[in-house]
Design an enzyme around this catalytic site. Structure first.
Site, PDB file in Angstrom:
ATOM      1  N   LYS A   1      13.692   7.100 -11.860  1.00  0.00           N
ATOM      2  CA  LYS A   1      12.566   7.026 -10.710  1.00  0.00           C
ATOM      3  C   LYS A   1      12.552   5.942 -10.183  1.00  0.00           C
ATOM      4  O   LYS A   1      12.180   5.776  -8.618  1.00  0.00           O
ATOM      5  CB  LYS A   1      11.031   6.596 -11.032  1.00  0.00           C
ATOM      6  CG  LYS A   1      10.018   6.870 -10.326  1.00  0.00           C
ATOM      7  CD  LYS A   1       8.706   6.680 -10.854  1.00  0.00           C
ATOM      8  CE  LYS A   1       7.301   6.247  -9.577  1.00  0.00           C
ATOM      9  NZ  LYS A   1       5.752   6.361 -10.163  1.00  0.00           N
TER      10      LYS A   1
ATOM     11  N   ARG B   1       8.776   2.563  -3.584  1.00  0.00           N
ATOM     12  CA  ARG B   1       9.011   1.759  -4.117  1.00  0.00           C
ATOM     13  C   ARG B   1       9.855   0.549  -4.388  1.00  0.00           C
ATOM     14  O   ARG B   1       9.834  -0.429  -3.928  1.00  0.00           O
ATOM     15  CB  ARG B   1       7.386   1.341  -5.278  1.00  0.00           C
ATOM     16  CG  ARG B   1       7.078   0.123  -5.484  1.00  0.00           C
ATOM     17  CD  ARG B   1       5.888  -0.046  -6.030  1.00  0.00           C
ATOM     18  NE  ARG B   1       4.459   0.992  -6.220  1.00  0.00           N
ATOM     19  CZ  ARG B   1       4.189   2.566  -6.141  1.00  0.00           C
ATOM     20  NH1 ARG B   1       5.000   2.837  -7.240  1.00  0.00           N
ATOM     21  NH2 ARG B   1       2.979   3.179  -6.500  1.00  0.00           N
TER      22      ARG B   1
ATOM     23  N   ASP C   1       0.756  -1.048  -0.245  1.00  0.00           N
ATOM     24  CA  ASP C   1      -0.008  -0.048  -0.183  1.00  0.00           C
ATOM     25  C   ASP C   1       1.005   1.534  -0.040  1.00  0.00           C
ATOM     26  O   ASP C   1       2.116   1.439   0.942  1.00  0.00           O
ATOM     27  CB  ASP C   1      -1.156   0.391   1.369  1.00  0.00           C
ATOM     28  CG  ASP C   1      -1.460   0.870   1.020  1.00  0.00           C
ATOM     29  OD1 ASP C   1      -2.783   0.608  -0.166  1.00  0.00           O
ATOM     30  OD2 ASP C   1      -1.942   1.632   1.809  1.00  0.00           O
ATOM     31  N   SER C   2       0.261   2.587  -1.429  1.00  0.00           N
ATOM     32  CA  SER C   2       1.355   3.329  -1.174  1.00  0.00           C
ATOM     33  C   SER C   2       0.218   4.619  -1.025  1.00  0.00           C
ATOM     34  O   SER C   2      -0.700   4.426  -1.432  1.00  0.00           O
ATOM     35  CB  SER C   2       2.425   3.465  -1.958  1.00  0.00           C
ATOM     36  OG  SER C   2       1.816   3.157  -3.563  1.00  0.00           O
TER      37      SER C   2
HETATM   38  P1  IMP Z   1      -1.207   2.119  -4.574  1.00  0.00           P
HETATM   39  O1  IMP Z   1      -1.973   1.784  -3.222  1.00  0.00           O
HETATM   40  O2  IMP Z   1       0.293   1.501  -4.796  1.00  0.00           O
HETATM   41  O3  IMP Z   1      -2.295   1.873  -5.645  1.00  0.00           O
HETATM   42  O4  IMP Z   1      -0.919   3.134  -4.610  1.00  0.00           O
HETATM   43  C1  IMP Z   1      -2.592   4.460  -4.306  1.00  0.00           C
HETATM   44  C2  IMP Z   1      -2.231   5.769  -4.868  1.00  0.00           C
HETATM   45  O5  IMP Z   1      -1.164   6.254  -4.046  1.00  0.00           O
HETATM   46  C3  IMP Z   1      -1.817   5.588  -6.293  1.00  0.00           C
HETATM   47  O6  IMP Z   1      -2.839   5.313  -7.125  1.00  0.00           O
HETATM   48  C4  IMP Z   1      -1.646   7.276  -7.270  1.00  0.00           C
HETATM   49  O7  IMP Z   1      -2.710   7.843  -6.574  1.00  0.00           O
HETATM   50  C5  IMP Z   1      -0.373   7.231  -5.352  1.00  0.00           C
HETATM   51  N1  IMP Z   1       0.456   6.628  -5.729  1.00  0.00           N
HETATM   52  C6  IMP Z   1       1.432   5.834  -4.897  1.00  0.00           C
HETATM   53  N2  IMP Z   1       2.832   5.556  -5.670  1.00  0.00           N
HETATM   54  C7  IMP Z   1       2.875   6.335  -6.269  1.00  0.00           C
HETATM   55  C8  IMP Z   1       3.961   6.801  -7.395  1.00  0.00           C
HETATM   56  O8  IMP Z   1       4.557   5.989  -7.966  1.00  0.00           O
HETATM   57  N3  IMP Z   1       3.852   7.858  -8.418  1.00  0.00           N
HETATM   58  C9  IMP Z   1       2.298   8.687  -8.306  1.00  0.00           C
HETATM   59  N4  IMP Z   1       1.601   8.484  -6.980  1.00  0.00           N
HETATM   60  C10 IMP Z   1       1.928   7.276  -6.909  1.00  0.00           C
END
Ligand code: IMP
Length: 209
Positions: free
Chosen positions: A187, A193, A81-82
């Site tokens: 990147k 990540r 999760d990010s």
């Molecule tokens: P997820 O948990 O990886 O699906 O990320 C959730 C949301 O965080 C994404 O939909 C983006 O809006 C934002 N996000 C996460 N990682 C990145 C990145 O490397 N670049 C830009 N936005 C990010």
């Protein structure tokens, strides 16, 4: 302890709690030489289940996703999760990064909302960071978690065409270009990540399950 399941190549199976093949490619790029075979939810479900992210932290959400899959498949599962935390917004959008401007918001709508909310902030106050937490559950008794972070600041207008999400607005420390202007290899070396995946690799290399 759970029985270890392997595929034909004798690699241990690890489920990625996502249907996104891009996510598997990204994980394989860094962890592909370990003796794990990474599968996505697409290999087990059609349609791919949407797991509700009800946590208040990245760690909680990663754990919720990994646990949901582990409970159903009983196989080692990885979930991440990010999101973005902006200091002058008290850490927003945080776990709501994907749905900042609404449930089905586009990246463009989220970026527009972020810029508007930051309009009163200048200089140092635009500091921000991307965070990524990855959780692996191997058995009810054994799980690990790693975190990667990338510090930077929010730009004053979107720049660049690469990447996704908030990339056009995020300028990592040490660069005067946005994530969307950097090539993907650069990147990956500085990103939250990329860093989390490198930590994960070290842990998986030494794991005994
Ligand atoms: P997820 O948990 O990886 O699906 O990320 C959730 C949301 O965080 C994404 O939909 C983006 O809006 C934002 N996000 C996460 N990682 C990145 C990145 O490397 N670049 C830009 N936005 C990010």
């Amino acid at each position: 302890m759970n029985e270890i399941k392997t595929d034909q190549s004798q690699n241990r199976i690890m489920i990625i709690a996502s249907g996104n093949a891009g996510k598997r490619d990204e994980i394989e790029k860094i962890c592909g030489d370990l003796d794990f075979s990474f599968k996505t939810l697409r290999d087990y479900w059609d349609p791919v289940p949407q797991i509700e992210e009800t946590g208040e932290t990245f760690l909680e959400n990663a754990f919720i996703k990994a646990q949901w899959v582990f409970d159903r498949l009983g196989l080692p599962t990885l979930a991440d999760d990010s999101g973005l935390q902006v200091d002058c917004l008290g850490g927003e959008p945080g776990v709501r990064s994907a749905r900042y401007a609404g449930e089905n918001a586009t990246d463009e709508q989220n970026n527009r909302k972020l810029l508007k909310k930051c309009a009163e902030c200048s200089g140092q106050r635009r500091s921000a960071r991307f965070r990524c937490v990855i959780v692996c559950i191997f058995s009810p008794e054994k799980s690990i978690a790693v975190e990667g972070m990338c510090e930077g600041k929010i730009g004053y207008s979107p720049k660049g065409n690469g990447g996704f999400g908030y990339d056009p607005l995020f300028i990592p420390d040490g660069y005067d270009m946005s994530f969307a202007q950097l090539d993907s290899a650069t990147k990956n070396t500085v990103s939250h990540r990329g860093k989390a995946l490198k930590k994960l690799k070290e842990k998986l290399r030494n794991i005994s399950v």
